[in-house]
Motif scaffolding. Structure first.
Motif, PDB file in Angstrom:
ATOM      1  N   LYS A 287       2.776  12.454  -9.512  1.00 15.63           N
ATOM      2  CA  LYS A 287       2.380  13.854  -9.355  1.00 15.63           C
ATOM      3  C   LYS A 287       3.600  14.765  -9.394  1.00 15.63           C
ATOM      4  N   LEU A 288       4.636  14.381  -8.649  1.00 11.10           N
ATOM      5  CA  LEU A 288       5.843  15.203  -8.591  1.00 11.10           C
ATOM      6  C   LEU A 288       6.548  15.260  -9.942  1.00 11.10           C
ATOM      7  N   GLN A 289       6.542  14.163 -10.678  1.00 11.72           N
ATOM      8  CA  GLN A 289       7.147  14.166 -12.012  1.00 11.72           C
ATOM      9  C   GLN A 289       6.379  15.089 -12.956  1.00 11.72           C
ATOM     10  N   LYS A 290       5.066  15.108 -12.830  1.00 12.27           N
ATOM     11  CA  LYS A 290       4.253  15.993 -13.659  1.00 12.27           C
ATOM     12  C   LYS A 290       4.567  17.453 -13.329  1.00 12.27           C
ATOM     13  N   ILE A 291       4.648  17.760 -12.035  1.00  5.95           N
ATOM     14  CA  ILE A 291       4.985  19.122 -11.613  1.00  5.95           C
ATOM     15  C   ILE A 291       6.368  19.506 -12.125  1.00  5.95           C
ATOM     16  N   ARG A 292       7.325  18.580 -12.005  1.00 11.29           N
ATOM     17  CA  ARG A 292       8.681  18.838 -12.491  1.00 11.29           C
ATOM     18  C   ARG A 292       8.666  19.153 -13.978  1.00 11.29           C
ATOM     19  N   ASP A 293       7.925  18.378 -14.753  1.00 12.36           N
ATOM     20  CA  ASP A 293       7.853  18.601 -16.201  1.00 12.36           C
ATOM     21  C   ASP A 293       7.236  19.953 -16.523  1.00 12.36           C
ATOM     22  N   GLU A 294       6.188  20.316 -15.779  1.00  7.95           N
ATOM     23  CA  GLU A 294       5.560  21.623 -15.988  1.00  7.95           C
ATOM     24  C   GLU A 294       6.531  22.753 -15.652  1.00  7.95           C
ATOM     25  N   LEU A 295       7.276  22.582 -14.577  1.00  6.77           N
ATOM     26  CA  LEU A 295       8.252  23.603 -14.187  1.00  6.77           C
ATOM     27  C   LEU A 295       9.383  23.714 -15.200  1.00  6.77           C
ATOM     28  N   LYS A 296       9.784  22.601 -15.783  1.00  7.95           N
ATOM     29  CA  LYS A 296      10.819  22.633 -16.823  1.00  7.95           C
ATOM     30  C   LYS A 296      10.340  23.454 -18.015  1.00  7.95           C
ATOM     31  N   VAL A 297       9.089  23.253 -18.405  1.00  5.31           N
ATOM     32  CA  VAL A 297       8.526  23.997 -19.535  1.00  5.31           C
ATOM     33  C   VAL A 297       8.498  25.486 -19.204  1.00  5.31           C
ATOM     34  N   ARG A 298       8.051  25.826 -18.011  1.00  7.83           N
ATOM     35  CA  ARG A 298       8.016  27.241 -17.604  1.00  7.83           C
ATOM     36  C   ARG A 298       9.405  27.837 -17.577  1.00  7.83           C
ATOM     37  N   LEU A 299      10.379  27.085 -17.064  1.00  9.37           N
ATOM     38  CA  LEU A 299      11.760  27.572 -17.015  1.00  9.37           C
ATOM     39  C   LEU A 299      12.279  27.842 -18.421  1.00  9.37           C
ATOM     40  N   GLU A 300      12.007  26.922 -19.335  1.00  9.87           N
ATOM     41  CA  GLU A 300      12.441  27.118 -20.723  1.00  9.87           C
ATOM     42  C   GLU A 300      11.787  28.354 -21.322  1.00  9.87           C
ATOM     43  N   GLN A 301      10.507  28.580 -21.002  1.00 11.63           N
ATOM     44  CA  GLN A 301       9.820  29.774 -21.501  1.00 11.63           C
ATOM     45  C   GLN A 301      10.475  31.038 -20.945  1.00 11.63           C
ATOM     46  N   PHE A 302      10.756  31.045 -19.640  1.00 13.10           N
ATOM     47  CA  PHE A 302      11.401  32.197 -19.023  1.00 13.10           C
ATOM     48  C   PHE A 302      12.795  32.427 -19.608  1.00 13.10           C
ATOM     49  N   GLN A 303      13.536  31.358 -19.842  1.00 16.09           N
ATOM     50  CA  GLN A 303      14.871  31.498 -20.415  1.00 16.09           C
ATOM     51  C   GLN A 303      14.789  32.080 -21.828  1.00 16.09           C
ATOM     52  N   THR A 304      13.814  31.626 -22.594  1.00 14.64           N
ATOM     53  CA  THR A 304      13.631  32.144 -23.944  1.00 14.64           C
ATOM     54  C   THR A 304      13.271  33.626 -23.893  1.00 14.64           C
ATOM     55  N   GLU A 305      12.328  33.986 -23.018  1.00 11.42           N
ATOM     56  CA  GLU A 305      11.942  35.390 -22.870  1.00 11.42           C
ATOM     57  C   GLU A 305      13.121  36.240 -22.427  1.00 11.42           C
TER      58      GLU A 305
ATOM     59  N   THR B  90       0.837  -1.202   0.000  1.00 14.93           N
ATOM     60  CA  THR B  90       0.000   0.000   0.000  1.00 14.93           C
ATOM     61  C   THR B  90       0.874   1.254   0.000  1.00 14.93           C
ATOM     62  N   GLN B  91       1.914   1.249   0.817  1.00 15.23           N
ATOM     63  CA  GLN B  91       2.829   2.388   0.864  1.00 15.23           C
ATOM     64  C   GLN B  91       3.508   2.606  -0.487  1.00 15.23           C
ATOM     65  N   ILE B  92       3.887   1.520  -1.139  1.00 12.89           N
ATOM     66  CA  ILE B  92       4.529   1.626  -2.449  1.00 12.89           C
ATOM     67  C   ILE B  92       3.559   2.210  -3.462  1.00 12.89           C
ATOM     68  N   GLN B  93       2.314   1.766  -3.438  1.00 19.20           N
ATOM     69  CA  GLN B  93       1.315   2.306  -4.366  1.00 19.20           C
ATOM     70  C   GLN B  93       1.120   3.799  -4.139  1.00 19.20           C
ATOM     71  N   LYS B  94       1.010   4.213  -2.868  1.00 18.08           N
ATOM     72  CA  LYS B  94       0.861   5.635  -2.559  1.00 18.08           C
ATOM     73  C   LYS B  94       2.090   6.420  -3.005  1.00 18.08           C
ATOM     74  N   ALA B  95       3.263   5.858  -2.775  1.00 13.26           N
ATOM     75  CA  ALA B  95       4.499   6.533  -3.179  1.00 13.26           C
ATOM     76  C   ALA B  95       4.571   6.667  -4.694  1.00 13.26           C
ATOM     77  N   ASN B  96       4.104   5.661  -5.423  1.00 11.87           N
ATOM     78  CA  ASN B  96       4.104   5.733  -6.881  1.00 11.87           C
ATOM     79  C   ASN B  96       3.160   6.819  -7.378  1.00 11.87           C
ATOM     80  N   VAL B  97       2.002   6.969  -6.725  1.00 10.64           N
ATOM     81  CA  VAL B  97       1.058   8.031  -7.091  1.00 10.64           C
ATOM     82  C   VAL B  97       1.700   9.393  -6.828  1.00 10.64           C
TER      83      VAL B  97
END
Length: 119
Positions: free
Chosen positions: A78-96, A67-74
């Protein structure tokens, strides 16, 4: 099923060992449970395997860890999705920022060409 040639004394010693350690009782209990089922399980070996360890204290801990492993995977997803979104924003800011720097440099060149000083 394979046939093994076992002498009678070895057989009796092994049965005594199984009996003294509660293995025969446990196997008998599981086989009675299997026989008592309303619907016969499609995989009786799996049924026996699952039910032979019912009293095993590690089963509870293993289930909790699963159960703990399943929760950790969820949470990881979520954290990987946030990281990917932040990478996109960082690239946008760097371009700007790069565009702003280029604009500033172009403006500085124009000012230098006109020999004007801008404060």
């Amino acid at each position: 099923m394979s046939l093994f040639l076992v002498n009678e004394q070895d057989k009796e010693e092994f049965l005594t060992y199984l009996d003294e350690n509660g293995i025969l009782d446990k196997l008998t209990d599981v086989l009675i449970m299997l026989h008592s089922e309303q619907e016969t399980p499609s995989d009786p070996i799996e049924y026996v395997r699952k039910n032979i360890c019912v009293d095993n204290p590690d089963v509870v801990e293993i289930n909790e860890l699963k159960t703990q492993i399943q929760k950790a995977n969820v949470e990881l997803a979520k954290l990987q999705k946030i990281r990917d979104e932040l990478k996109v924003r960082l690239e946008q800011f760097q371009t700007e920022l790069q565009l702003e720097v280029e604009d500033y440099e172009d403006e500085a060149v124009k000012v230098a060409d006109n020999d004007e000083y801008v404060d």
